[in-house]
Design a protein around this motif. Structure first.
Motif, short mmCIF file in Angstrom:
data_model
loop_
_atom_site.label_atom_id
_atom_site.label_comp_id
_atom_site.label_asym_id
_atom_site.label_seq_id
_atom_site.Cartn_x
_atom_site.Cartn_y
_atom_site.Cartn_z
N GLY A 198 0.81 -1.20 0.00
CA GLY A 198 0.00 0.00 0.00
C GLY A 198 0.85 1.25 0.00
N HIS A 199 0.18 2.41 -0.07
CA HIS A 199 0.89 3.69 -0.14
C HIS A 199 1.75 3.91 1.10
N LEU A 200 1.16 3.74 2.29
CA LEU A 200 1.93 3.92 3.52
C LEU A 200 3.00 2.85 3.66
N GLY A 201 2.67 1.63 3.21
CA GLY A 201 3.65 0.55 3.27
C GLY A 201 4.89 0.85 2.46
N LEU A 202 4.70 1.42 1.26
CA LEU A 202 5.84 1.77 0.42
C LEU A 202 6.68 2.86 1.07
N MET A 203 6.03 3.77 1.78
CA MET A 203 6.77 4.80 2.50
C MET A 203 7.60 4.18 3.62
N ARG A 204 7.04 3.15 4.28
CA ARG A 204 7.79 2.48 5.34
C ARG A 204 8.97 1.69 4.77
N VAL A 205 8.77 1.08 3.59
CA VAL A 205 9.87 0.36 2.95
C VAL A 205 11.01 1.33 2.61
N GLU A 206 10.63 2.56 2.21
CA GLU A 206 11.64 3.56 1.90
C GLU A 206 12.44 3.91 3.15
N LYS A 207 11.78 3.94 4.31
CA LYS A 207 12.48 4.16 5.58
C LYS A 207 13.46 3.02 5.85
N THR A 208 13.06 1.80 5.48
CA THR A 208 13.94 0.65 5.66
C THR A 208 15.16 0.77 4.76
N ARG A 209 14.96 1.25 3.54
CA ARG A 209 16.09 1.45 2.63
C ARG A 209 17.07 2.49 3.20
N LEU A 210 16.53 3.52 3.81
CA LEU A 210 17.38 4.54 4.41
C LEU A 210 18.18 3.95 5.57
N ALA A 211 17.53 3.10 6.38
CA ALA A 211 18.24 2.43 7.48
C ALA A 211 19.34 1.53 6.94
N MET A 212 19.11 0.92 5.77
CA MET A 212 20.12 0.07 5.15
C MET A 212 21.40 0.86 4.88
N GLU A 213 21.27 2.13 4.49
CA GLU A 213 22.43 2.94 4.17
C GLU A 213 23.26 3.26 5.42
N LYS A 214 22.65 3.17 6.60
CA LYS A 214 23.35 3.47 7.84
C LYS A 214 23.90 2.20 8.50
N THR A 215 23.62 1.05 7.91
CA THR A 215 23.92 -0.23 8.55
C THR A 215 25.36 -0.69 8.29
N ASP A 216 26.07 -1.02 9.37
CA ASP A 216 27.43 -1.57 9.25
C ASP A 216 27.39 -3.09 9.11
N ILE A 217 26.47 -3.74 9.83
CA ILE A 217 26.26 -5.19 9.71
C ILE A 217 24.75 -5.43 9.71
N ALA A 218 24.27 -6.25 8.78
CA ALA A 218 22.83 -6.51 8.66
C ALA A 218 22.49 -7.91 9.17
N LEU A 219 21.41 -7.99 9.93
CA LEU A 219 20.83 -9.28 10.32
C LEU A 219 19.58 -9.48 9.48
N ILE A 220 19.58 -10.50 8.63
CA ILE A 220 18.44 -10.79 7.75
C ILE A 220 17.62 -11.88 8.42
N VAL A 221 16.40 -11.54 8.84
CA VAL A 221 15.56 -12.47 9.61
C VAL A 221 14.49 -13.07 8.71
N CYS A 222 14.36 -14.41 8.76
CA CYS A 222 13.40 -15.12 7.91
C CYS A 222 12.74 -16.22 8.74
N CYS A 223 11.50 -16.57 8.40
CA CYS A 223 10.85 -17.67 9.11
C CYS A 223 9.99 -18.53 8.19
N ASP A 224 10.23 -18.44 6.86
CA ASP A 224 9.53 -19.33 5.93
C ASP A 224 10.42 -19.59 4.73
N GLU A 225 9.98 -20.47 3.85
CA GLU A 225 10.82 -20.90 2.73
C GLU A 225 10.71 -20.00 1.50
N TYR A 226 9.87 -18.98 1.56
CA TYR A 226 9.70 -18.07 0.43
C TYR A 226 10.69 -16.92 0.59
N ILE A 227 11.87 -17.11 0.05
CA ILE A 227 12.99 -16.22 0.38
C ILE A 227 13.38 -15.27 -0.75
#
Length: 396
Positions: free
Chosen positions: A74-103
Motif C-alpha cells: 500500500g501507499h503507507l507501506g511503500l513509505m515504510r519500505v523507503e524508511k527501511t532502505r534509508l536504514a540500510m544505508e546506515k547499517t554496518d552489519i545486517a541481520l536478515i531475519v526469515c521464518c519461511d521458505e519463500y525467500i
C-alpha cells in the motif's frame, strides 16, 4: 552527553531486516534483554525504524536498528519500505531475519547488501514454531553460500550465536579510524580555537569539539583551548609554538594569519571530513566552485535538524561566501537530517557538513551516490578553506 559516552554516530550500527511478522522486534528484545521494541502478532507493527543504543559484550558500543518489514504494501507501506532502505544505508552489519521458505525478497535485499559490501548474517527465526528450519537453511546456503543461524527469539535460544557471528563479520580495522590521525601523538602540544556562537548549546561545547578533545586526552596530548578573541594571548603563553592548531572553520583565515609558521593548522570540520568521509575527494571537488555561475545550483546537506539561526554556517555563512564569489543569482538548496535527494543531477555541487551525527557508512553512501551521478561533493570546512585561499596550507 558526558566525555565518557560514545556518540550514536560512532557506534557500530546493526540493522535487523526481514518481512513483516518475521520476529525482528522480538529478536531486538532478546538481544537487548528487555522490551525495547513493540511486539505484536499483527503484521506491520513496526512503522518506523527504531534505534536502540546499547553495549554488547565483545562488540562494544552499538546501535540496533529495528526496521519495518520490507514486504509492506500500500501507499503507507511503500513509505515504510523507503524508511527501511534509508536504514540500510546506515547499517554496518545486517541481520536478515526469515521464518519461511519463500525467500525471494530476502535474497533481493541480501544482494543489495552485497553490492554495498555490507556484511550480513542470515537468521532463521521461530525455530520453536516452524518444522522446516533445516530445509530453509539449505535453500539459503545453496543460494548465497552462507550458512544461516537457526534461533528462537521468543525462547531466547541461539542469541549468543548471533553475537559471535557479528564479531566474526566485523572488519579487522573497524573503529580503527582516528579523528586526528597522525597529526597528534603523545606529549604533542595542541591548541583548540573554539569560538562559542549561538549554535553552541548553552553551557556546552558542540559535539566535534567534545569528541576531538576526548581523543587528544586519550592520546596523552597537552591541550590548551581559547576563543578567537583570546588567540594572541593563548599563543603568547606557549614556550614554543604548538605542534597543531585546530580551529572552527568559520575563523580559518583569522587563525591562519596569526598562527606561528611552525604550527600545523586544521579545523574540526576538516578532521571530521576525513574521519567520516573521503577528504581527498572533498578537496578535489572543491575546485568545482570555480565553475559555478549565477545559474548554478548548490545543495547544502546538514546532519542536524534545527531552526535557522542568523549565524548559521550552512544556511547563512557559506551561501553568503559563495554568492559573494559567484553572484547573488546562485541557487542554494538546504536539506537536513536524513533528507537527501535520490536525484542529484540538478546540482552542480554538494556541500556536506562535518556529519558528526552520521556514522561513516552513511556518509560514504552519500559520497558514492554523488560520484555515481557525477556530481562533485565537498565539506563545510574544505569549502571555507578553499574560499579563503588556504586549502593547500592546512593539514588533514
Amino acid at each position: 552527553m558526558s566525555l565518557n559516552d560514545t556518540p550514536r554516530a560512532n557506534r557500530l550500527h546493526i540493522g535487523i531486516f526481514g518481512k513483516r511478522n518475521s520476529g525482528k522486534s522480538t529478536l531486538i528484545n532478546a538481544i537487548t534483554g528487555h522490551n525495547t521494541a513493540l511486539v505484536s502478532d499483527v503484521a506491520g507493527t513496526t512503522t518506523d525504524p527504531v534505534y536502540k543504543t546499547m553495549e554488547i559484550c565483545g562488540i562494544g558500543p552499538c546501535v540496533l536498528i529495528d526496521t519495518p518489514g520490507f514486504d509492506d504494501e500500500g501507499h503507507l507501506g511503500l513509505m515504510r519500505v523507503e524508511k527501511t532502505r534509508l536504514a540500510m544505508e546506515k547499517t554496518d552489519i545486517a541481520l536478515i531475519v526469515c521464518c519461511d521458505e519463500y525467500i525471494r525478497e530476502e535474497l533481493y535485499w541480501i544482494d543489495l547488501f552485497k553490492k554495498r559490501k555490507t556484511p550480513f548474517v542470515i537468521i532463521i527465526n521461530k525455530a520453536d514454531q516452524i518444522i522446516n528450519a533445516e530445509y530453509i537453511a539449505r535453500i539459503f546456503e545453496e543460494a548465497c553460500k552462507e550458512r544461516p543461524l537457526i534461533i528462537s527469539a521468543k525462547n531466547k535460544t541461539g542469541i549468543e550465536n548471533i553475537r559471535e557471528e557479528i564479531m566474526r563479520k566485523l572488519p579487522e580495522d573497524y573503529d580503527a579510524a582516528s579523528i586526528t590521525g597522525n597529526l597528534a601523538g603523545e606529549n604533542d602540544t595542541i591548541l583548540l580555537v573554539m569560538p562559542q556562537d549561538i549554535q553552541a548549546p548553552k553551557g556546552r561545547l558542540i559535539l566535534p569539539q567534545v569528541q576531538t578533545l576526548r581523543e587528544l586526552l586519550d592520546k596523552k596530548c597537552i591541550v590548551s583551548s581559547c576563543t578567537t578573541d583570546k588567540l594572541d594571548q593563548a599563543l603568547a603563553n606557549f614556550v614554543k609554538p604548538p605542534k597543531l592548531i585546530i580551529t572552527d572553520s568559520q575563523v580559518f583565515r583569522i587563525v591562519y594569519d596569526k598562527k606561528p609558521k611552525e604550527s600545523m593548522l586544521t579545523s574540526f570540520s576538516v578532521l571530521f571530513a576525513n574521519y567520516k568521509g573521503d577528504i581527498h575527494y572533498y578537496a578535489e571537488s572543491a575546485a568545482a566552485i570555480e565553475q559555478l555561475t549565477e545559474n548554478s545550483k548548490v545543495l547544502i546537506a546538514e546532519a542536524c535538524t534545527h531552526a535557522p539561526l542568523t549565524e548559521d554556517i550552512g544556511r547563512e555563512k557559506i551561501p553568503h561566501m559563495l554568492r559573494k564569489k559567484v553572484g547573488e543569482g546562485l541557487t542554494v538548496d538546504i536539506v537536513s537530517g536524513s533528507d537527501f535527494p535520490a536525484d542529484l543531477s540538478p546540482y552542480d555541487l554538494i556541500i556536506q557538513c562535518g556529519a558528526c551525527m552520521f556514522n561513516r557508512k552513511y556518509v560514504l553512501n552519500r559520497i558514492e551516490q554523488a560520484q555515481t551521478q557525477k556530481v562533485p561533493m565537498t565539506n563545510y570546512g574544505v569549502v571555507i578553506a578553499y574560499l579563503t585561499g588556504i586549502l593547500d596550507k592546512i593539514e588533514y
